[in-house]
Write a protein that holds these residues in place. Sequence first.
Motif, PDB file in Angstrom:
ATOM      1  N   LYS A 100       0.836  -1.213   0.000  1.00  0.00           N
ATOM      2  CA  LYS A 100       0.000   0.000   0.000  1.00  0.00           C
ATOM      3  C   LYS A 100       0.863   1.253   0.000  1.00  0.00           C
ATOM      4  O   LYS A 100       0.573   2.228  -0.667  1.00  0.00           O
ATOM      5  N   LYS A 101       1.942   1.206   0.769  1.00  0.00           N
ATOM      6  CA  LYS A 101       2.771   2.397   0.964  1.00  0.00           C
ATOM      7  C   LYS A 101       3.587   2.748  -0.278  1.00  0.00           C
ATOM      8  O   LYS A 101       3.597   3.881  -0.727  1.00  0.00           O
ATOM      9  N   ILE A 102       4.303   1.764  -0.838  1.00  0.00           N
ATOM     10  CA  ILE A 102       5.206   2.079  -1.961  1.00  0.00           C
ATOM     11  C   ILE A 102       5.158   1.074  -3.106  1.00  0.00           C
ATOM     12  O   ILE A 102       6.031   1.066  -3.971  1.00  0.00           O
ATOM     13  N   GLY A 103       4.170   0.204  -3.117  1.00  0.00           N
ATOM     14  CA  GLY A 103       4.082  -0.757  -4.225  1.00  0.00           C
ATOM     15  C   GLY A 103       5.138  -1.836  -4.151  1.00  0.00           C
ATOM     16  O   GLY A 103       5.546  -2.383  -5.180  1.00  0.00           O
ATOM     17  N   LEU A 104       5.617  -2.139  -2.928  1.00  0.00           N
ATOM     18  CA  LEU A 104       6.633  -3.188  -2.776  1.00  0.00           C
ATOM     19  C   LEU A 104       5.955  -4.529  -2.506  1.00  0.00           C
ATOM     20  O   LEU A 104       5.082  -4.628  -1.643  1.00  0.00           O
ATOM     21  N   ARG A 105       6.373  -5.539  -3.267  1.00  0.00           N
ATOM     22  CA  ARG A 105       5.821  -6.880  -3.039  1.00  0.00           C
ATOM     23  C   ARG A 105       6.859  -7.751  -2.351  1.00  0.00           C
ATOM     24  O   ARG A 105       7.934  -7.999  -2.892  1.00  0.00           O
ATOM     25  N   SER A 106       6.531  -8.197  -1.143  1.00  0.00           N
ATOM     26  CA  SER A 106       7.395  -9.112  -0.389  1.00  0.00           C
ATOM     27  C   SER A 106       6.611 -10.416  -0.244  1.00  0.00           C
ATOM     28  O   SER A 106       5.563 -10.577  -0.857  1.00  0.00           O
ATOM     29  N   VAL A 107       7.126 -11.325   0.566  1.00  0.00           N
ATOM     30  CA  VAL A 107       6.346 -12.541   0.780  1.00  0.00           C
ATOM     31  C   VAL A 107       6.318 -12.892   2.263  1.00  0.00           C
ATOM     32  O   VAL A 107       7.336 -12.812   2.944  1.00  0.00           O
ATOM     33  N   GLU A 108       5.119 -13.217   2.720  1.00  0.00           N
ATOM     34  CA  GLU A 108       4.953 -13.661   4.101  1.00  0.00           C
ATOM     35  C   GLU A 108       5.540 -15.066   4.239  1.00  0.00           C
ATOM     36  O   GLU A 108       5.262 -15.951   3.418  1.00  0.00           O
ATOM     37  N   VAL A 109       6.402 -15.255   5.233  1.00  0.00           N
ATOM     38  CA  VAL A 109       6.905 -16.602   5.524  1.00  0.00           C
ATOM     39  C   VAL A 109       6.595 -16.838   7.006  1.00  0.00           C
ATOM     40  O   VAL A 109       7.447 -16.697   7.871  1.00  0.00           O
ATOM     41  N   GLY A 110       5.347 -17.098   7.275  1.00  0.00           N
ATOM     42  CA  GLY A 110       4.911 -17.261   8.654  1.00  0.00           C
ATOM     43  C   GLY A 110       3.725 -18.205   8.669  1.00  0.00           C
ATOM     44  O   GLY A 110       3.675 -19.166   7.883  1.00  0.00           O
ATOM     45  N   SER A 111       2.740 -17.896   9.500  1.00  0.00           N
ATOM     46  CA  SER A 111       1.636 -18.843   9.688  1.00  0.00           C
ATOM     47  C   SER A 111       0.676 -18.915   8.496  1.00  0.00           C
ATOM     48  O   SER A 111      -0.088 -19.871   8.392  1.00  0.00           O
ATOM     49  N   VAL A 112       0.724 -17.909   7.591  1.00  0.00           N
ATOM     50  CA  VAL A 112      -0.080 -18.047   6.370  1.00  0.00           C
ATOM     51  C   VAL A 112       0.541 -19.130   5.490  1.00  0.00           C
ATOM     52  O   VAL A 112      -0.125 -20.067   5.046  1.00  0.00           O
ATOM     53  N   MET A 113       1.874 -19.029   5.297  1.00  0.00           N
ATOM     54  CA  MET A 113       2.556 -19.974   4.412  1.00  0.00           C
ATOM     55  C   MET A 113       2.784 -21.333   5.074  1.00  0.00           C
ATOM     56  O   MET A 113       2.581 -22.378   4.464  1.00  0.00           O
ATOM     57  N   GLU A 145       6.986 -15.607  12.487  1.00  0.00           N
ATOM     58  CA  GLU A 145       6.135 -14.789  11.613  1.00  0.00           C
ATOM     59  C   GLU A 145       7.054 -13.824  10.863  1.00  0.00           C
ATOM     60  O   GLU A 145       7.358 -12.734  11.357  1.00  0.00           O
ATOM     61  N   LEU A 146       7.529 -14.249   9.696  1.00  0.00           N
ATOM     62  CA  LEU A 146       8.518 -13.452   8.976  1.00  0.00           C
ATOM     63  C   LEU A 146       7.951 -12.876   7.678  1.00  0.00           C
ATOM     64  O   LEU A 146       6.940 -13.359   7.155  1.00  0.00           O
ATOM     65  N   VAL A 147       8.630 -11.840   7.197  1.00  0.00           N
ATOM     66  CA  VAL A 147       8.362 -11.305   5.858  1.00  0.00           C
ATOM     67  C   VAL A 147       9.704 -11.302   5.135  1.00  0.00           C
ATOM     68  O   VAL A 147      10.681 -10.772   5.657  1.00  0.00           O
ATOM     69  N   ARG A 148       9.751 -11.925   3.956  1.00  0.00           N
ATOM     70  CA  ARG A 148      11.010 -11.971   3.202  1.00  0.00           C
ATOM     71  C   ARG A 148      11.009 -10.931   2.094  1.00  0.00           C
ATOM     72  O   ARG A 148      10.059 -10.830   1.328  1.00  0.00           O
ATOM     73  N   LEU A 149      12.087 -10.159   2.060  1.00  0.00           N
ATOM     74  CA  LEU A 149      12.321  -9.266   0.915  1.00  0.00           C
ATOM     75  C   LEU A 149      13.504  -9.862   0.156  1.00  0.00           C
ATOM     76  O   LEU A 149      14.656  -9.738   0.579  1.00  0.00           O
ATOM     77  N   ALA A 150      13.222 -10.571  -0.930  1.00  0.00           N
ATOM     78  CA  ALA A 150      14.287 -11.220  -1.719  1.00  0.00           C
ATOM     79  C   ALA A 150      14.677 -10.268  -2.844  1.00  0.00           C
ATOM     80  O   ALA A 150      13.812  -9.694  -3.507  1.00  0.00           O
ATOM     81  N   ILE A 151      15.965 -10.127  -3.044  1.00  0.00           N
ATOM     82  CA  ILE A 151      16.424  -9.078  -3.947  1.00  0.00           C
ATOM     83  C   ILE A 151      16.860  -9.658  -5.291  1.00  0.00           C
ATOM     84  O   ILE A 151      17.825 -10.427  -5.360  1.00  0.00           O
ATOM     85  N   PRO A 152      16.144  -9.314  -6.359  1.00  0.00           N
ATOM     86  CA  PRO A 152      16.557  -9.767  -7.691  1.00  0.00           C
ATOM     87  C   PRO A 152      17.979  -9.283  -8.013  1.00  0.00           C
ATOM     88  O   PRO A 152      18.392  -8.215  -7.548  1.00  0.00           O
ATOM     89  N   ARG A 153      18.725 -10.093  -8.759  1.00  0.00           N
ATOM     90  CA  ARG A 153      20.135  -9.751  -9.040  1.00  0.00           C
ATOM     91  C   ARG A 153      20.274  -8.692 -10.132  1.00  0.00           C
ATOM     92  O   ARG A 153      19.683  -8.835 -11.203  1.00  0.00           O
ATOM     93  N   ARG A 154      21.055  -7.671  -9.844  1.00  0.00           N
ATOM     94  CA  ARG A 154      21.415  -6.611 -10.805  1.00  0.00           C
ATOM     95  C   ARG A 154      20.197  -5.854 -11.348  1.00  0.00           C
ATOM     96  O   ARG A 154      20.210  -5.408 -12.487  1.00  0.00           O
ATOM     97  N   VAL A 155      19.124  -5.731 -10.550  1.00  0.00           N
ATOM     98  CA  VAL A 155      17.888  -5.128 -11.066  1.00  0.00           C
ATOM     99  C   VAL A 155      17.637  -3.736 -10.481  1.00  0.00           C
ATOM    100  O   VAL A 155      17.377  -2.789 -11.213  1.00  0.00           O
ATOM    101  N   TYR A 156      17.716  -3.640  -9.150  1.00  0.00           N
ATOM    102  CA  TYR A 156      17.398  -2.364  -8.494  1.00  0.00           C
ATOM    103  C   TYR A 156      18.688  -1.663  -8.067  1.00  0.00           C
ATOM    104  O   TYR A 156      19.689  -2.306  -7.754  1.00  0.00           O
TER     105      TYR A 156
END
Length: 457
Positions: free
Chosen positions: A371-384, A401-412
């Motif tokens: 919602k804040k900046i259009g960032l898509r992360s992934v929940e790695v907790g009780s949902v998954m 209850e984690l949230v993973r921000l995985a960083i694509p290589r050489r993209v950002y």
Amino acid sequence: MKTIIEPFRIKMVEPLPLPSEEQRLNEIKKAHYNLFKLPSEVVTFDFLTDSGTGSMSANQWAQMMNGDESYAGSPSYYRFEKAVQDITGFEFVVPTHQGRAAEALLMKVLLKPNKRVIGNTHFDTTRANIEVNQGVAIDLPIREASESSKYYPFKGNMDLARLEEELKNNHSEISFVIMTVTNNSVGGQPVSMKNIREASGLAHKMGKLFFIDCARFAENAYFIKQRESGYEEASIISIVKEMFSYADGALMSAKKDAFGNIGGFLALKDGAIANDVRTWMVVTEGFPTYGGLAGRDLEALAVGLREILEEDYLKYRIKSTAYLGEGLKSAGFCLVEPFGGHAVYIDALKTLSHLVWSDYPGQSLSVEFYKKIGLRSVEVGSVMLGRRNVNTGIEEPALNELVRLAIPRRVYTQSHIDYIIESAFEMKKNFTSYPGYEFIYQAPVLRHFTAQFKMKS
Ligand code: F0G
């Protein structure tokens, strides 16, 4: 110099989607608050995964034009084979369309029903491939892996005392051992050379094969150079070769440390096993010299596998991941430390301390990032990783209850990351207003991909 510069310059660009706030709110509602259901065209920073999402180099694109699409015996295969042999030292190289196809083939050929496969922590698809072949997946991470904020240099290691116990007590039940480097499931944490050497030694002493899941082998090698005594002056390629020298084979998702958008392989020391794999692969992957890939894909991977060994790149990669971690930490987020190679993990339960696990704090935080900046992360907790008990209907939590921000290589670039960190400071001010979520739909398996949620009032 404190500033980390990207060790590349940009020749080709694509526009960054910049949906308005109103659009983002609308899209996330339409997706029933499930980020997997968002079209990527409305995502500004796509940190869902580092798998297959990297930028290829000019050399990779150039070499793709030499792709030979012959069904059998393509020179593209031989160039790919040579790159894998040079790096891993394994003679027999089997291309596959991605990592899980290599896993499926290995299990099909080597795993007998009810036998165990021991790992430091099996990735989900590895576990699934063991289980569909009626095997038993056993994870033996070290204790430090579950202590989220405690520093330990090699949290990805396997617990060797427990490995020895397993090998002794359940010897006839064990099929083989797989070491995953880096250990994705515990936060992209590295495995030390000592741990690889000793785990391999134990497996071999007890007559068991030892494999490496090498999706992020180069990132692991860089951590060894940084953190393990005796390797400070070693070249990355010599570290990599030593890692593989302890194994009987390797499985790779080439969508990570081979800079591929698609691809994988199985590399083996033993020709008889390779022969069985090549017999079976024709049914699902294709002829052994293309394995579900186009000749041009094999070319791109052959170049990418050598490029990933460049130390300037690896230094930038590991430092820039830590830069994001440090930034989020300074904004007031609680993180798993030390930071991993390909991702940072936020401890959402500690970060959103007004929520409890059954509010799905990881889901809440990941929705707010979008919602804040259009960032898509992934929940790695009780949902998954949590479960609804089929008998009682009661929800059971995951360990964290984690949230993973995985960083694509050489993209950002660094300014993208600075923007994310700046927004994190803003988010911190509103943490207590972030709502909990509840399921309004969930599938019986792998529910996180298709679940629908509503906000708790
Ligand atoms: N092994 C590891 C350690 C992985 O991280 C993955 C994929 C695989 C195997 C499977 O490879 O996707 O090519 O079939 N990890 C991705 C991720 C999906 O987002 O971490 P694949």
